[in-house]
Structures are given as C-alpha cells and as structure tokens.
Design an enzyme around this catalytic site. Structure first.
Site, PDB file in Angstrom:
ATOM      1  N   LYS A 113       0.814  -1.209   0.000  1.00  0.00           N
ATOM      2  CA  LYS A 113       0.000   0.000   0.000  1.00  0.00           C
ATOM      3  C   LYS A 113       0.857   1.273   0.000  1.00  0.00           C
ATOM      4  O   LYS A 113       0.401   2.334  -0.387  1.00  0.00           O
ATOM      5  CB  LYS A 113      -0.973  -0.020   1.164  1.00  0.00           C
TER       6      LYS A 113
HETATM    7  C1  LIG Z   1      -4.411  -4.549   0.946  1.00  0.00           C
HETATM    8  C2  LIG Z   1      -3.627  -5.817   0.806  1.00  0.00           C
HETATM    9  C3  LIG Z   1      -3.987  -6.830  -0.126  1.00  0.00           C
HETATM   10  C4  LIG Z   1      -5.230  -6.740  -0.986  1.00  0.00           C
HETATM   11  O1  LIG Z   1      -5.100  -5.801  -2.023  1.00  0.00           O
HETATM   12  P1  LIG Z   1      -6.386  -5.282  -2.820  1.00  0.00           P
HETATM   13  O2  LIG Z   1      -5.913  -4.173  -3.664  1.00  0.00           O
HETATM   14  O3  LIG Z   1      -7.358  -4.836  -1.757  1.00  0.00           O
HETATM   15  O4  LIG Z   1      -6.920  -6.432  -3.594  1.00  0.00           O
HETATM   16  C5  LIG Z   1      -3.181  -7.945  -0.229  1.00  0.00           C
HETATM   17  N1  LIG Z   1      -2.082  -8.095   0.546  1.00  0.00           N
HETATM   18  C6  LIG Z   1      -1.712  -7.161   1.455  1.00  0.00           C
HETATM   19  C7  LIG Z   1      -0.516  -7.406   2.304  1.00  0.00           C
HETATM   20  C8  LIG Z   1      -2.454  -5.983   1.605  1.00  0.00           C
HETATM   21  O5  LIG Z   1      -2.076  -5.065   2.522  1.00  0.00           O
END
Ligand SMILES: *Cc1c(COP(=O)(O)O)cnc(C)c1O
Length: 509
Positions: A113
């Site tokens: 993120k």
């Molecule tokens: C947020 C997250 C996801 C999921 O990603 P999306 O874009 O919501 O599909 C997967 N793995 C981790 C570690 C995350 O923080």
C-alpha cells in the site's frame, strides 16, 4: 482525460477533481473515459527507464490536467530519497526461469500500500491547488492494519493536510498497533476505538455524513477527505509497476518485448489486480490475470458462477489484509466489461446492498473468465506453501504472497500454461512474523515469545534482515494515547482538530 462515474449519475470531471472528490456523488467509482493505449515502440522505450521515469510516463497518460513537471515532482517526493529501501519501489526476484516475484514491500511500512499511499498525498495537494480549494484537507481512515500506517507515513508533515487514523482495539496485531501509535509528524492523529473493524468503519462513515460537523469544519477552514482504495489517485500509481515488471523482464532477456506475461495477485478489495487490467487496456501484453483469494473466497466463487454473494460467514485468516467480503473495486471491472453500461452496474450494486447478492449472467461471466482465473487457498495450505517455497527456493514468503503462490501452483497443474509469470508479493514476511516463523520452524518456536522477539528469531534463522520500518519498533516512544468509543468518534475528532475545545480528561485515557 476526463473521469466519469461507474453509475452514470455524475458529470465528467478532471483527474484533479476526481482525486479530490474520492467517491462519486452518485455512489459510484470514478473511471477514465478512455484507454490511453501506448503507441508501438513506447512499451520498449520503458526498458531503459528508471522506476521514477516509468511512473512519470504512465501517470501522464491519465493525469492529463497535471503538467509534466507537477507529475515529476509528485513522483520525486513519493519515490525519491530514502522512503523506499535500496532495492527500490518494485524489484523483481526470480524463483526460476518462468516465475518471478514482484516485491512491492520495500517502502516505509513494509506492505504494497506504500506504493500508492506515498504518492496519493502529493496528488491530493496538487489537486486542491488546481481546483482552487483553500481549505485544509483532513484525511479520515478506518484501518484493519496495513492501510492506517501506510496512510500516516504518506501524509505525515505534508503541507495543507492533516490525517486522523482510527484503529479497532480488537483487530490489529501488536506490531501494527505499535507502528501506528509511534507515528511522528505534526499533522497526525491516531485513535484507538473500542470494538472491531466494522464498528470503526461505521464510525468513520458516520463522521463523513455528519452535516453539522461538516459545517463546523468549513467554518474552521477544513474539509474531510478519504485515502481509501476506491480513490482513483490510489489506483493509478499501481498501474505503473505492472509495466515496470514487464520492462524488467524484457531488459533481462527473460521475454521478448511483446510476449504475453501472466500476473498472479493476492486479492482483497480488487484494487491491485484491477490496476493490472488497466495496464492491459493500455496495451501491456497480458496472458492471464490470476486472482488469488484466501478462505474468504467470494471472488473465486464469482468468477466460477457469475454470482457475487456476500451472504456467507466471514473468516479471520492468517492473511488478514484479504479478509474482505465486499471487493469495492470489482465495480470498475464490471463497468468496463459490460461495455460501460452504468445502468447495469447501478442495478447490480443496488441488488448487492438490498439483497446481499447480484448475478451478472452467463455471457458476462464467460467474458471475464477469458482473461481472469480465480482460485483460493486454505489456511493449512497457506502455511505449507510458506514452508515449501523456503525449502525449494530459500525464499521467505509472507502469508498473502503464499496464498497467491499456492493458487498459481493449482493453475499450473490445471492448465499446464508455461507463460512467464509474475507473482505479486504484497507484504514483507516480517509483517506477519508469527505466522511465517510458525510455518517455517514449527509452532513450538512461538511459545513464550511476543511479536517483537519473533522478528529477531525470523531474521536469525533465515538470515533475512529485519526491515528498517519494523526494527527497533518496541523501543520507539508511544506518541498517541487517545481513545474513543465508536459513538464518540465524531466528538473526539472535533476536539483533536480544535473545532471544539477539549474538556479536561475527556479524551485521554
Ligand atoms: C491490501 C492488501 C492486499 C489486498 O489488495 P487489494 O488491492 O485490496 O486487492 C493484499 N495483501 C496485502 C498485504 C495488503 O495489505
């Protein structure tokens, strides 16, 4: 490029307006009106570029109301300097001749993120300038763990912004909590909330829809906004790393420029994998997009049946960032795949909110299945996969990455598809050190150790260094002790922002 709503009830807007607004007023999500397809030769021109140059190149196709130098400044502030470690924003690690891992967790909070949340504040402040907004933005976030810290790191000390993150007492890990309550920055607030993530999320939604509070905010020169994954400004930076991974494969002669590549993505809210779809719509040669879920496999079922049905039990898993039953960004794919039929999308979303389910029909389901493959991994198989990839490749995978790897193995067994494949790795294994250490060395190693001791144990036994963002966390000063009930969140935020004076002793404790 203009942006319209997936539900058709909002006039087209510039990217600055779409980013500032977040969610479209009709409840839909902003999508670009067209697809900026790369001309022949443009794809191969990425090969010789740095990540920052690739980012500038791709972003400029979507943020057409930003000047080249504005985009370059956003990119430099997000990805320049030492915010990401020396391996860079999106390095590729090869497991064998056919499978490479795209590690997206070299940023300050050790999860993917960061790639979007480091640059969103930059877009947001530019967007405020462009739209003549002179109020200060106050970002509100309800977090189940990863998003809160990534948003704090992104917005900390960004001029013209403040941020308030609410985390549930029941629901974040000790490491995640410590990451947030030790956050530095003159414009950040972190608040613990009694209850679970749903209580916290409901509280934030209530603040957003509080008209009296909005008015008081306006008088004080403040306005609320969201850093949540439905904002176009969070999706667009994610398109970049799919191109970047492809360009790296070309540069290393693992593929010929033009060859198709598969991507496997551990999926929750459908944002990350949707960015891969947008990359494809711009001409990135993609074979199959493999959508990996955990025990909350609502997307796998949807891809198999065409029915999205949230009337099911929610499972708390070892890959908590994928524990989601409403994958909001799927709405954008449905819009694109239905030939931009906003009326249909609106009726499916209405059905979802009224009945808890919708059915897109056989034709649409088959259309999606040509490009997407859905699969899911049980808890047991997630842990076994962490063990086996370590044994086989000496690679330490986090729980989310392991979910994806196991789905890919199932895909290979089923299809024998030999296409070169990129596995998207979304978190550092150290972020989930208890599950990872237990999977690698047996549950016995966990006994009597807290999460901080497990970081060191994992590092000693694997010889992988503890990432800078997590090392020393235990000894960092706790800066945020504010606590609220779910009902009291609006009052707490008003006091923190100085809209109403704090009554002694009322918010601390
Ligand atoms: C947020 C997250 C996801 C999921 O990603 P999306 O874009 O919501 O599909 C997967 N793995 C981790 C570690 C995350 O923080």
């Amino acid at each position: 490029m203009r942006y319209v709503s997936t539900r058709g009830g909002t006039p087209a807007m510039s990217s600055a307006e779409a980013i500032k607004t977040g969610l479209a007023p009709d409840g839909g999500l902003f999508v670009p009106e067209g697809h900026p397809v790369l001309a022949t030769g443009e794809l191969s021109s990425l090969i010789g570029m740095t990540y920052k140059e690739r980012a500038g190149f791709i972003l400029s196709r979507y943020l057409t109301d930003f000047t080249e130098s504005e985009i370059a400044m956003c990119v430099e502030n997000a990805y320049g300097g030492t915010r990401f470690d020396k391996q860079g924003v999106a390095p590729l690690v090869h497991l064998d001749g056919r499978l490479s891992v795209l590690e997206l967790w070299h940023g300050p909070t050790c999860a993917f993120k960061d790639v979007a949340l480091q640059i969103l504040p930059q877009f947001m402040t530019e967007a405020m300038k462009k739209t003549g907004e002179n109020r200060e933005i106050v970002i509100l976030v309800a977090t189940s763990g990863d998003t809160g810290k990534a948003a704090l790191e992104g917005f900390a000390d960004v001029p013209g912004t403040r941020i308030a993150v609410f985390y549930p007492d029941e629901g974040v890990s000790e490491v995640q909590k410590r990451q947030m309550i030790t956050q530095e920055g003159s414009n950040v607030h972190v608040v613990g909330v009694s209850g679970n993530f749903d209580d916290t999320q409901t509280g934030v939604k209530r603040i957003f829809s509080d008209a009296a509070l909005a008015e008081a905010m306006d008088r004080a020169g403040l306005v609320f906004s969201s850093a949540n994954s439905i904002n176009w400004g969070r999706l667009v930076p994610q398109i970049v790393y799919y191109f970047s991974a492809y360009a790296d494969l070309c540069r290393e002669n693992r593929i010929q420029c033009g060859d198709p590549v598969n991507f496997v993505v551990p999926t929750g809210n459908f944002g990350n994998i949707l960015a891969a779809w947008y990359a494809m719509s711009m001409g990135l040669p993609v074979g199959r997009l493999i959508c990996a879920s955990n025990a909350n496999h609502i997307l796998t079922d949807f891809m198999e049946t065409g029915v999205y049905d949230r009337r099911r039990d929610f499972h708390k898993t070892v890959s908590p960032s994928m524990d989601i039953l409403i994958s909001s960004n799927l709405e954008r794919l449905l819009y694109e795949m239905s030939g931009k039929d906003a009326e249909k999308v609106a009726s499916w979303m209405k059905s979802l909110s009224v009945t808890g389910a919708y059915n897109v029909g056989t034709e649409m389901k088959e259309h999606i299945a040509k490009l997407f493959y859905g699969g899911w991994t049980s808890e047991d198989d997630t842990l076994k996969t962490i063990h086996s990839v370590w044994k086989e490749h000496h690679y330490v995978a986090d729980t989310h990455t392991a979910v994806a790897l196991n789905v890919y193995n199932g895909y290979l067994a089923e299809t024998n598809d030999k296409t070169v494949t990129v596995l998207v790795s979304t978190a550092s294994p150290f972020k989930f050190s208890d599950s990872v250490a237990g999977a690698l060395f047996g549950a016995g190693v966990l006994e009597g150790k807290d999460e901080f001791e497990l970081l060191d144990l994992l590092s000693e036994r694997t010889q992988w260094p503890v990432p800078a963002g997590l090392a020393g966390l235990r000894d960092r000063e706790i800066l945020h002790k504010v606590h609220a009930t779910a009902e009291g969140m609006a009052l707490t935020v008003s006091r923190l922002l100085g809209i109403i004076p704090a009554a002694e002793g009322e918010i601390h404790g």
